[in-house]
Design a protein around this motif. Structure first.
Motif, PDB file in Angstrom:
ATOM      1  N   ASN A 199       0.839  -1.187   0.000  1.00 49.16           N
ATOM      2  CA  ASN A 199       0.000   0.000   0.000  1.00 49.16           C
ATOM      3  C   ASN A 199       0.880   1.245   0.000  1.00 49.16           C
ATOM      4  OD1 ASN A 199       0.865   0.450   2.651  1.00 49.16           O
ATOM      5  ND2 ASN A 199      -0.898  -0.601   3.547  1.00 49.16           N
ATOM      6  N   PRO A 243      -0.920  -3.652 -10.300  1.00 50.81           N
ATOM      7  CA  PRO A 243      -1.923  -2.638  -9.959  1.00 50.81           C
ATOM      8  C   PRO A 243      -1.376  -1.246 -10.244  1.00 50.81           C
ATOM      9  CG  PRO A 243      -1.825  -4.305  -8.239  1.00 50.81           C
ATOM     10  CD  PRO A 243      -0.687  -4.595  -9.170  1.00 50.81           C
ATOM     11  N   GLY A 244      -2.237  -0.388 -10.780  1.00 53.37           N
ATOM     12  CA  GLY A 244      -1.837   0.982 -11.063  1.00 53.37           C
ATOM     13  C   GLY A 244      -1.313   1.215 -12.456  1.00 53.37           C
ATOM     14  N   PRO A 258      -6.762  -1.921  -9.042  1.00 50.25           N
ATOM     15  CA  PRO A 258      -6.332  -1.355  -7.757  1.00 50.25           C
ATOM     16  C   PRO A 258      -5.354  -2.255  -7.013  1.00 50.25           C
ATOM     17  CG  PRO A 258      -8.444  -2.434  -7.480  1.00 50.25           C
ATOM     18  CD  PRO A 258      -8.098  -2.552  -8.950  1.00 50.25           C
ATOM     19  N   ASP A 259      -4.617  -1.648  -6.070  1.00 48.77           N
ATOM     20  CA  ASP A 259      -3.863  -2.433  -5.104  1.00 48.77           C
ATOM     21  C   ASP A 259      -4.803  -2.815  -3.960  1.00 48.77           C
ATOM     22  OD1 ASP A 259      -4.117  -0.203  -3.443  1.00 48.77           O
ATOM     23  OD2 ASP A 259      -2.060   0.468  -3.750  1.00 48.77           O
ATOM     24  N   THR A 285      -6.322   0.193  -1.695  1.00 51.00           N
ATOM     25  CA  THR A 285      -7.314   1.008  -2.400  1.00 51.00           C
ATOM     26  C   THR A 285      -8.589   0.220  -2.668  1.00 51.00           C
ATOM     27  OG1 THR A 285      -5.497   2.183  -3.470  1.00 51.00           O
ATOM     28  CG2 THR A 285      -7.688   2.463  -4.412  1.00 51.00           C
ATOM     29  N   LEU A 296      -5.074   6.096  -8.606  1.00 46.07           N
ATOM     30  CA  LEU A 296      -4.543   4.735  -8.611  1.00 46.07           C
ATOM     31  C   LEU A 296      -3.275   4.575  -9.441  1.00 46.07           C
ATOM     32  CD1 LEU A 296      -7.777   2.587  -9.114  1.00 46.07           C
ATOM     33  CD2 LEU A 296      -6.430   2.781  -7.042  1.00 46.07           C
TER      34      LEU A 296
END
Length: 410
Positions: free
Chosen positions: A10, A266-267, A123-124, A127, A305
């Protein structure tokens, strides 16, 4: 130590754990029937796992039927799922029971992309969890099309080409992005932040572009040449006036050959464009879209994100047994390719899936009491209790395992 598939770093750099949901079925039960299956996750022997077809407008009317060796349905078939996700759980061939999340903690899909998918990001864990709670509190139902975080779980994924596969994935390095932006007539509202390395503002500005700026970029693509101009023109024909077209020149265009892989963390902003591929991902359907779609778009959440610093590289399969680098420690993906290739599978401590994407795969249990054959488009599930199992490959198999105790090619 690298993060786990079910957990991602995160923003504070600590590990966020997976989200357990009250709606998950009890152990050893059939989610579709609500009762006991008679065979629990702990005792089920290896079996063929039957996938589920998902139809979306971007899918092919022939690719997945050809892949499975069946007659076309006449509908666009986009994805072929092997997993336990509530949207389309697979079933075991022996008794028809749906797989549970303990038996299939990951999701494997075969994508058949005939029209480009939306421009999107996953997302991670942190999030996704916060987003899911926020949507729950707001009363947004799980099946509401405005829902971005129905599962509240991270969604890293690996995309492995079956034949040629085309995708936009990850941003170009800033000097290259600036060059492409200038050639594509992108407005100063995007160029200015890019010069200072501010990707978030550049993306937000692009997605807020007025119609005249979108039209200027489309006109430049029509008058220009090169791959970026061609891509903008191709996507503009499908999504006329969409501000997300301004992001297309800034993204890296990949054409994967058979066996090539992209790890989409993610992202990472991406849009798959065409072709057939095996996709291995966390058991999550969380996604936030930027545009190039008729579905719900949330540009504000998407900008938050983004991980624009991630440079996405293509990994090529080498040799008859190739282990891909997924940047995680609890999921392993290998591609096995050859004729008469003998490999020992199982024994990983977690469930494993053998998806045959060409030819056939013959599997014999370690005790010699069970033999299974998977043809193209079929998958064999191996449980934690099956132990070491003999596999013979005459074609190509994608082997997914939850943990890695090594691959022993004979």
């Amino acid at each position: 130590m690298r993060p786990l598939w079910s957990t991602t770093l995160n923003t504070s750099g600590s590990l966020a754990g997976p989200t357990l949901k009250a709606s998950d079925p009890p152990l050893g039960t059939d989610p579709s029937s609500g009762g006991s299956s008679g065979i629990s996750e702990q005792t089920r022997p290896m079996d063929l796992l039957d996938g589920v077809i998902r139809s979306y407008d971007w899918g092919s009317t022939t690719a997945l039927s050809d892949f499975r060796g069946v007659e076309p349905s006449g509908q666009p078939e986009a994805e072929f799922w092997f997993g336990a996700h509530r949207s389309g759980p697979s079933s075991f061939r022996a008794d028809g029971r749906s797989a549970t999340s303990l038996e299939m903690p990951f999701l494997v899909k075969v994508l058949a992309v005939d029209r480009p998918l939306s421009l999107q990001v996953h997302p991670d864990e942190a999030t996704a969890s916060v987003g899911c709670r926020r949507e729950d509190v707001a009363g947004v139902l799980v099946d509401d099309p405005r829902r971005c975080f129905p599962d509240g779980r991270a969604k890293p994924e690996a995309v492995c080409a079956v034949g040629q596969f085309e995708t936009l994935c990850g941003f170009r390095p800033i000097p290259e992005a600036l060059e492409m932006a200038a050639r594509s007539n992108l407005p100063e509202r995007v160029l200015g932040p890019l010069r200072s390395g501010d990707w978030s503002t550049a993306v937000a500005s692009a997605l807020a572009a007025p119609p005249e700026e979108v039209a200027a970029v489309t006109s430049a693509a029509e008058a220009g040449d090169g791959p970026a101009a061609g891509l903008v023109g191709r996507l503009a024909a499908l999504h006329h006036g969409d501000p997300a077209l301004l992001l297309v020149p800034l993204l890296r265009h990949h054409v994967l050959d058979d066996g090539d892989l992209l790890y989409v963390a993610p992202g990472v902003l991406h849009a798959h464009l065409s072709g057939l591929a095996v996709e291995v991902m966390a058991d999550s359907d969380d996604v936030v879209r930027a545009g190039l779609t008729s579905k719900f778009v949330d540009s504000m959440v998407l900008v938050g994100l983004l991980r624009p610093e991630r440079l996405v590289d293509v990994e090529m399969a080498t040799g008859s047994v190739h282990r891909y680098d997924l940047e995680v420690d609890d999921i392993v993906l290998r591609r096995l390719s050859g004729n008469g290739l003998d490999v020992e599978v199982g024994g990983s401590g977690g469930p494993e899936l053998l998806l045959c994407t060409d030819g056939s795969a013959s599997v014999r249990s370690g005790d010699g009491r069970s033999d299974l054959v998977a043809l193209r488009g079929e998958a064999v599930w191996i449980g934690p209790g099956d132990g070491l199992t003999d596999l013979r490959v005459d074609g190509t198999v994608h082997w997914v395992a939850c943990r890695d105790l090594g691959c022993h090619a004979q």
